[in-house]
Design an enzyme around this catalytic site. Structure first.
Site, PDB file in Angstrom:
ATOM      1  CE  LYS A  54      10.985 -27.855 -36.573  1.00  0.00           C
ATOM      2  NZ  LYS A  54       9.659 -27.368 -36.183  1.00  0.00           N
ATOM      3  CG  ASN A  57      11.496 -19.850 -34.394  1.00  0.00           C
ATOM      4  OD1 ASN A  57      11.773 -18.775 -34.909  1.00  0.00           O
ATOM      5  ND2 ASN A  57      10.713 -20.749 -34.976  1.00  0.00           N
ATOM      6  CG  ASN A 199       5.454 -32.137 -32.410  1.00  0.00           C
ATOM      7  OD1 ASN A 199       5.642 -33.274 -32.862  1.00  0.00           O
ATOM      8  ND2 ASN A 199       5.428 -31.069 -33.191  1.00  0.00           N
ATOM      9  CB  THR A 235       5.058 -30.321 -26.517  1.00  0.00           C
ATOM     10  OG1 THR A 235       5.464 -30.551 -27.881  1.00  0.00           O
ATOM     11  CG2 THR A 235       6.274 -29.891 -25.699  1.00  0.00           C
ATOM     12  N   GLY A 237       0.540 -29.551 -27.528  1.00  0.00           N
ATOM     13  CA  GLY A 237      -0.193 -28.347 -27.917  1.00  0.00           C
ATOM     14  C   GLY A 237      -1.036 -27.820 -26.772  1.00  0.00           C
ATOM     15  CB  THR A 265       3.537 -20.494 -36.752  1.00  0.00           C
ATOM     16  OG1 THR A 265       2.398 -20.637 -37.578  1.00  0.00           O
ATOM     17  CG2 THR A 265       4.787 -20.875 -37.526  1.00  0.00           C
ATOM     18  CG  ASP A 269      10.555 -23.749 -32.558  1.00  0.00           C
ATOM     19  OD1 ASP A 269      10.895 -24.926 -32.313  1.00  0.00           O
ATOM     20  OD2 ASP A 269      10.349 -23.329 -33.704  1.00  0.00           O
ATOM     21  CB  SER A 301       4.190 -17.806 -28.106  1.00  0.00           C
ATOM     22  OG  SER A 301       3.855 -19.144 -28.428  1.00  0.00           O
ATOM     23  CB  ALA A 304       0.643 -12.423 -30.820  1.00  0.00           C
TER      24      ALA A 304
END
Length: 322
Positions: A54, A57, A199, A235, A237, A265, A269, A301, A304
Protein backbone atom coordinates in the site's frame (compact mmCIF):
# COMPACT_ATOMS: atom_id res chain seq x y z
CA UNK A 1 -11.91 24.12 -13.62
CA UNK A 2 -8.27 23.25 -14.29
CA UNK A 3 -5.71 24.85 -12.03
CA UNK A 4 -3.67 27.34 -14.03
CA UNK A 5 -0.07 26.55 -14.95
CA UNK A 6 2.33 24.30 -13.11
CA UNK A 7 2.15 23.87 -9.34
CA UNK A 8 3.95 26.59 -7.42
CA UNK A 9 7.15 25.13 -5.96
CA UNK A 10 8.21 27.57 -3.29
CA UNK A 11 10.35 24.96 -1.54
CA UNK A 12 13.76 23.80 -2.66
CA UNK A 13 13.69 21.49 -5.64
CA UNK A 14 15.22 18.48 -3.85
CA UNK A 15 12.73 18.48 -0.97
CA UNK A 16 10.06 15.77 -1.22
CA UNK A 17 6.57 17.29 -1.05
CA UNK A 18 4.95 13.89 -0.50
CA UNK A 19 6.60 11.52 1.99
CA UNK A 20 5.14 8.04 2.39
CA UNK A 21 5.98 5.99 5.47
CA UNK A 22 4.78 2.51 4.69
CA UNK A 23 5.05 -0.86 3.01
CA UNK A 24 6.68 -2.42 -0.03
CA UNK A 25 5.37 -5.82 -1.13
CA UNK A 26 6.31 -8.04 -4.03
CA UNK A 27 3.03 -9.06 -5.69
CA UNK A 28 2.71 -12.70 -6.78
CA UNK A 29 -0.34 -12.56 -9.04
CA UNK A 30 -2.43 -15.37 -10.54
CA UNK A 31 -5.24 -14.59 -13.00
CA UNK A 32 -8.16 -17.07 -12.98
CA UNK A 33 -11.67 -17.22 -14.41
CA UNK A 34 -13.11 -17.35 -10.89
CA UNK A 35 -11.88 -17.35 -7.29
CA UNK A 36 -11.29 -20.85 -5.81
CA UNK A 37 -13.49 -22.28 -3.05
CA UNK A 38 -11.96 -23.60 0.20
CA UNK A 39 -9.92 -26.75 -0.49
CA UNK A 40 -10.28 -26.40 -4.26
CA UNK A 41 -7.47 -26.33 -6.83
CA UNK A 42 -8.27 -24.49 -10.07
CA UNK A 43 -6.32 -23.62 -13.21
CA UNK A 44 -5.26 -20.04 -13.75
CA UNK A 45 -4.39 -18.63 -17.17
CA UNK A 46 -1.59 -16.19 -16.27
CA UNK A 47 0.99 -15.55 -13.54
CA UNK A 48 3.21 -12.51 -13.04
CA UNK A 49 5.34 -10.86 -10.37
CA UNK A 50 4.77 -7.16 -9.77
CA UNK A 51 5.45 -4.39 -7.30
CA UNK A 52 2.88 -3.60 -4.61
CA UNK A 53 2.38 -2.78 -0.95
CA UNK A 54 0.00 0.00 0.00
CA UNK A 55 2.71 2.48 0.92
CA UNK A 56 4.78 2.12 -2.23
CA UNK A 57 1.65 2.00 -4.41
CA UNK A 58 0.48 5.33 -3.06
CA UNK A 59 3.96 6.81 -3.45
CA UNK A 60 4.28 5.60 -7.06
CA UNK A 61 0.91 7.08 -8.05
CA UNK A 62 1.80 10.46 -6.50
CA UNK A 63 5.19 10.38 -8.27
CA UNK A 64 3.66 9.52 -11.66
CA UNK A 65 1.42 12.58 -11.37
CA UNK A 66 4.54 14.71 -10.92
CA UNK A 67 5.04 14.85 -7.14
CA UNK A 68 8.55 14.98 -5.65
CA UNK A 69 8.35 11.94 -3.38
CA UNK A 70 10.34 10.04 -0.76
CA UNK A 71 9.64 6.50 0.47
CA UNK A 72 10.46 5.60 4.08
CA UNK A 73 10.27 1.79 4.21
CA UNK A 74 12.15 -1.45 4.84
CA UNK A 75 12.77 -4.37 2.47
CA UNK A 76 14.82 -7.55 2.81
CA UNK A 77 18.43 -7.95 1.70
CA UNK A 78 17.24 -10.30 -1.04
CA UNK A 79 16.51 -10.25 -4.76
CA UNK A 80 12.93 -8.99 -4.21
CA UNK A 81 14.31 -6.17 -2.06
CA UNK A 82 16.99 -5.19 -4.57
CA UNK A 83 14.42 -5.20 -7.38
CA UNK A 84 12.07 -3.10 -5.28
CA UNK A 85 14.65 -0.37 -4.67
CA UNK A 86 15.33 -0.28 -8.42
CA UNK A 87 11.57 0.02 -9.06
CA UNK A 88 11.30 3.04 -6.73
CA UNK A 89 14.24 4.71 -8.49
CA UNK A 90 12.64 4.02 -11.89
CA UNK A 91 9.60 5.94 -10.63
CA UNK A 92 11.77 8.92 -9.55
CA UNK A 93 11.14 8.25 -5.86
CA UNK A 94 13.87 9.10 -3.35
CA UNK A 95 15.19 5.91 -1.73
CA UNK A 96 17.45 7.67 0.78
CA UNK A 97 15.35 6.17 3.60
CA UNK A 98 14.53 2.83 1.97
CA UNK A 99 16.24 0.47 4.40
CA UNK A 100 17.36 -3.13 3.80
CA UNK A 101 17.53 -5.77 6.53
CA UNK A 102 19.02 -9.27 6.75
CA UNK A 103 16.57 -10.15 9.53
CA UNK A 104 13.47 -10.69 7.37
CA UNK A 105 12.43 -11.26 3.78
CA UNK A 106 10.89 -8.56 1.61
CA UNK A 107 7.11 -8.50 2.12
CA UNK A 108 4.96 -10.47 -0.31
CA UNK A 109 1.34 -10.38 -1.41
CA UNK A 110 -0.20 -13.47 -3.01
CA UNK A 111 -3.05 -12.19 -5.17
CA UNK A 112 -5.72 -14.08 -7.11
CA UNK A 113 -7.77 -12.04 -9.60
CA UNK A 114 -10.90 -13.29 -11.39
CA UNK A 115 -12.36 -12.26 -14.77
CA UNK A 116 -14.48 -9.55 -13.13
CA UNK A 117 -11.35 -7.96 -11.69
CA UNK A 118 -12.24 -8.98 -8.12
CA UNK A 119 -9.41 -10.25 -5.94
CA UNK A 120 -8.41 -12.08 -2.77
CA UNK A 121 -5.04 -11.28 -1.19
CA UNK A 122 -2.78 -12.78 1.49
CA UNK A 123 0.10 -10.60 2.65
CA UNK A 124 3.22 -11.69 4.53
CA UNK A 125 4.63 -8.39 5.75
CA UNK A 126 8.18 -9.59 6.49
CA UNK A 127 10.70 -6.73 6.55
CA UNK A 128 7.89 -4.16 6.62
CA UNK A 129 7.27 -5.01 10.29
CA UNK A 130 10.89 -4.19 11.15
CA UNK A 131 10.59 -0.52 10.12
CA UNK A 132 10.90 1.19 13.51
CA UNK A 133 10.89 4.57 15.24
CA UNK A 134 14.69 4.72 15.04
CA UNK A 135 14.43 4.52 11.25
CA UNK A 136 11.85 7.32 11.34
CA UNK A 137 14.08 9.55 13.43
CA UNK A 138 16.84 9.14 10.84
CA UNK A 139 14.30 10.39 8.27
CA UNK A 140 13.00 13.23 10.51
CA UNK A 141 14.39 15.94 8.23
CA UNK A 142 12.58 14.69 5.13
CA UNK A 143 9.32 14.15 7.06
CA UNK A 144 9.38 17.60 8.67
CA UNK A 145 9.91 19.38 5.33
CA UNK A 146 7.13 17.58 3.44
CA UNK A 147 3.80 19.11 2.45
CA UNK A 148 1.94 15.83 3.03
CA UNK A 149 2.88 12.67 4.94
CA UNK A 150 1.02 9.46 4.12
CA UNK A 151 0.91 6.20 6.10
CA UNK A 152 -1.08 2.97 6.43
CA UNK A 153 -1.17 -0.18 8.60
CA UNK A 154 0.97 -2.67 6.65
CA UNK A 155 3.86 -1.64 8.91
CA UNK A 156 3.74 -1.87 12.72
CA UNK A 157 0.92 0.42 13.99
CA UNK A 158 3.29 1.98 16.55
CA UNK A 159 5.61 3.04 13.70
CA UNK A 160 2.72 4.59 11.75
CA UNK A 161 1.58 6.40 14.90
CA UNK A 162 5.08 7.79 15.46
CA UNK A 163 5.20 8.97 11.82
CA UNK A 164 1.86 10.77 12.21
CA UNK A 165 3.05 12.33 15.49
CA UNK A 166 6.28 13.58 13.88
CA UNK A 167 4.41 15.06 10.92
CA UNK A 168 1.80 16.76 13.11
CA UNK A 169 4.57 18.24 15.30
CA UNK A 170 6.15 19.78 12.19
CA UNK A 171 2.87 21.15 10.81
CA UNK A 172 2.87 18.65 7.93
CA UNK A 173 -0.57 17.60 6.63
CA UNK A 174 -1.29 13.96 7.53
CA UNK A 175 -3.14 11.52 5.26
CA UNK A 176 -3.85 8.22 7.01
CA UNK A 177 -5.16 5.11 5.29
CA UNK A 178 -6.08 2.56 8.05
CA UNK A 179 -5.50 -0.49 5.87
CA UNK A 180 -5.62 -3.32 6.60
CA UNK A 181 -8.06 -2.20 9.29
CA UNK A 182 -7.89 -3.27 12.94
CA UNK A 183 -11.01 -3.08 15.09
CA UNK A 184 -9.32 -1.66 18.20
CA UNK A 185 -7.37 1.11 16.46
CA UNK A 186 -5.48 3.37 18.88
CA UNK A 187 -7.66 6.52 19.36
CA UNK A 188 -4.63 8.73 18.59
CA UNK A 189 -4.79 7.63 14.93
CA UNK A 190 -8.03 9.59 14.58
CA UNK A 191 -6.87 12.77 16.30
CA UNK A 192 -3.57 12.79 14.36
CA UNK A 193 -5.29 12.41 10.96
CA UNK A 194 -5.92 15.57 8.96
CA UNK A 195 -7.41 13.29 6.31
CA UNK A 196 -8.61 9.81 7.30
CA UNK A 197 -9.31 7.71 4.20
CA UNK A 198 -10.60 4.11 4.23
CA UNK A 199 -12.76 1.86 2.06
CA UNK A 200 -16.18 0.44 2.94
CA UNK A 201 -14.93 -2.85 4.43
CA UNK A 202 -12.36 -1.01 6.56
CA UNK A 203 -15.09 1.39 7.71
CA UNK A 204 -17.20 -1.61 8.78
CA UNK A 205 -14.34 -3.06 10.86
CA UNK A 206 -13.58 0.32 12.47
CA UNK A 207 -17.20 1.25 13.30
CA UNK A 208 -19.07 -2.08 13.54
CA UNK A 209 -21.67 -0.68 11.13
CA UNK A 210 -22.72 -2.27 7.83
CA UNK A 211 -21.64 -0.18 4.84
CA UNK A 212 -23.60 -1.25 1.77
CA UNK A 213 -24.46 2.13 0.27
CA UNK A 214 -23.37 5.75 0.11
CA UNK A 215 -25.91 6.57 2.85
CA UNK A 216 -24.41 3.86 5.10
CA UNK A 217 -20.94 5.23 4.38
CA UNK A 218 -22.11 8.67 5.47
CA UNK A 219 -23.25 7.28 8.83
CA UNK A 220 -19.97 5.39 9.34
CA UNK A 221 -17.99 8.50 8.36
CA UNK A 222 -19.84 10.50 11.03
CA UNK A 223 -18.81 7.95 13.67
CA UNK A 224 -15.17 8.25 12.55
CA UNK A 225 -15.36 12.05 12.45
CA UNK A 226 -16.55 12.12 16.06
CA UNK A 227 -13.37 10.26 17.03
CA UNK A 228 -11.35 13.33 16.12
CA UNK A 229 -10.37 13.23 12.43
CA UNK A 230 -10.44 16.54 10.55
CA UNK A 231 -11.69 15.02 7.29
CA UNK A 232 -13.10 11.52 6.70
CA UNK A 233 -13.29 9.93 3.24
CA UNK A 234 -14.82 6.49 2.66
CA UNK A 235 -14.11 5.09 -0.79
CA UNK A 236 -16.83 2.97 -2.40
CA UNK A 237 -15.10 1.44 -5.44
CA UNK A 238 -17.21 1.96 -8.55
CA UNK A 239 -19.58 4.20 -6.55
CA UNK A 240 -16.91 6.85 -5.90
CA UNK A 241 -16.57 8.08 -2.33
CA UNK A 242 -18.29 9.86 0.56
CA UNK A 243 -16.66 12.77 2.39
CA UNK A 244 -17.35 14.91 5.43
CA UNK A 245 -15.26 17.14 7.66
CA UNK A 246 -15.31 19.02 10.95
CA UNK A 247 -16.22 22.19 9.01
CA UNK A 248 -18.78 20.42 6.74
CA UNK A 249 -20.13 17.47 8.79
CA UNK A 250 -22.94 16.74 6.30
CA UNK A 251 -21.91 13.63 4.28
CA UNK A 252 -21.41 14.34 0.58
CA UNK A 253 -21.38 11.58 -2.06
CA UNK A 254 -18.83 12.13 -4.86
CA UNK A 255 -19.73 9.65 -7.63
CA UNK A 256 -17.29 8.46 -10.30
CA UNK A 257 -17.85 7.57 -13.94
CA UNK A 258 -18.57 3.94 -14.76
CA UNK A 259 -15.76 2.03 -16.47
CA UNK A 260 -15.11 -1.62 -17.42
CA UNK A 261 -12.87 -2.93 -14.64
CA UNK A 262 -10.08 -5.28 -15.69
CA UNK A 263 -8.30 -5.46 -12.32
CA UNK A 264 -9.26 -3.45 -9.24
CA UNK A 265 -6.09 -4.40 -7.29
CA UNK A 266 -4.50 -1.23 -5.92
CA UNK A 267 -7.28 1.12 -7.03
CA UNK A 268 -7.70 2.47 -3.50
CA UNK A 269 -3.97 3.16 -3.35
CA UNK A 270 -4.11 4.99 -6.68
CA UNK A 271 -6.87 7.15 -5.17
CA UNK A 272 -4.84 7.89 -1.99
CA UNK A 273 -1.69 8.64 -3.99
CA UNK A 274 -3.59 11.02 -6.25
CA UNK A 275 -5.18 12.72 -3.25
CA UNK A 276 -1.74 13.16 -1.64
CA UNK A 277 -0.52 14.78 -4.86
CA UNK A 278 -3.42 17.26 -4.93
CA UNK A 279 -3.12 18.08 -1.22
CA UNK A 280 0.59 18.84 -1.71
CA UNK A 281 0.54 20.69 -5.03
CA UNK A 282 -2.97 22.13 -5.35
CA UNK A 283 -3.92 22.97 -1.74
CA UNK A 284 -6.30 25.69 -2.91
CA UNK A 285 -8.58 23.30 -4.79
CA UNK A 286 -11.82 22.45 -3.01
CA UNK A 287 -11.82 19.03 -1.36
CA UNK A 288 -14.66 17.98 -3.66
CA UNK A 289 -12.57 18.92 -6.71
CA UNK A 290 -9.58 16.95 -5.39
CA UNK A 291 -11.81 13.91 -4.84
CA UNK A 292 -13.37 14.13 -8.31
CA UNK A 293 -9.88 14.15 -9.82
CA UNK A 294 -8.66 11.32 -7.56
CA UNK A 295 -11.76 9.27 -8.48
CA UNK A 296 -10.95 9.77 -12.17
CA UNK A 297 -7.32 8.66 -11.76
CA UNK A 298 -8.31 5.55 -9.75
CA UNK A 299 -10.88 4.71 -12.46
CA UNK A 300 -8.12 4.82 -15.08
CA UNK A 301 -6.05 2.40 -12.97
CA UNK A 302 -8.72 -0.35 -12.88
CA UNK A 303 -8.81 -0.52 -16.68
CA UNK A 304 -5.41 -2.27 -16.87
CA UNK A 305 -3.99 -5.40 -15.19
CA UNK A 306 -1.53 -5.27 -12.34
CA UNK A 307 -1.09 -2.85 -9.47
CA UNK A 308 1.55 -0.17 -10.06
CA UNK A 309 1.75 -1.22 -13.71
CA UNK A 310 -1.82 0.07 -14.12
CA UNK A 311 -1.14 3.51 -12.59
CA UNK A 312 -1.33 6.38 -15.09
CA UNK A 313 1.36 9.01 -15.68
CA UNK A 314 0.60 12.72 -15.91
CA UNK A 315 1.36 12.65 -19.66
CA UNK A 316 -1.42 10.08 -20.22
CA UNK A 317 -4.13 12.04 -18.39
CA UNK A 318 -6.36 14.98 -19.42
CA UNK A 319 -4.74 18.39 -18.89
CA UNK A 320 -7.85 19.48 -16.97
CA UNK A 321 -6.63 17.38 -14.01
CA UNK A 322 -3.57 19.60 -13.56
Amino acid sequence: MAASGEPQRQWQEEVAAVVVVGSCMTDLVSLTSRLPKTGETIHGHKFFIGFGGKGANQCVQAARLGAMTSMVCKVGKDSFGNDYIENLKQNDISTEFTYQTKDAATGTASIIVNNEGQNIIVIVAGANLLLNTEDLRAAANVISRAKVMVCQLEITPATSLEALTMARRSGVKTLFNPAPAIADLDPQFYTLSDVFCCNESEAEILTGLTVGSAADAGEAALVLLKRGCQVVIITLGAEGCVVLSQTEPEPKHIPTEKVKAVDTTGAGDSFVGALAFYLAYYPNLSLEDMLNRSNFIAAVSVQAAGTQSSYPYKKDLPLTLF
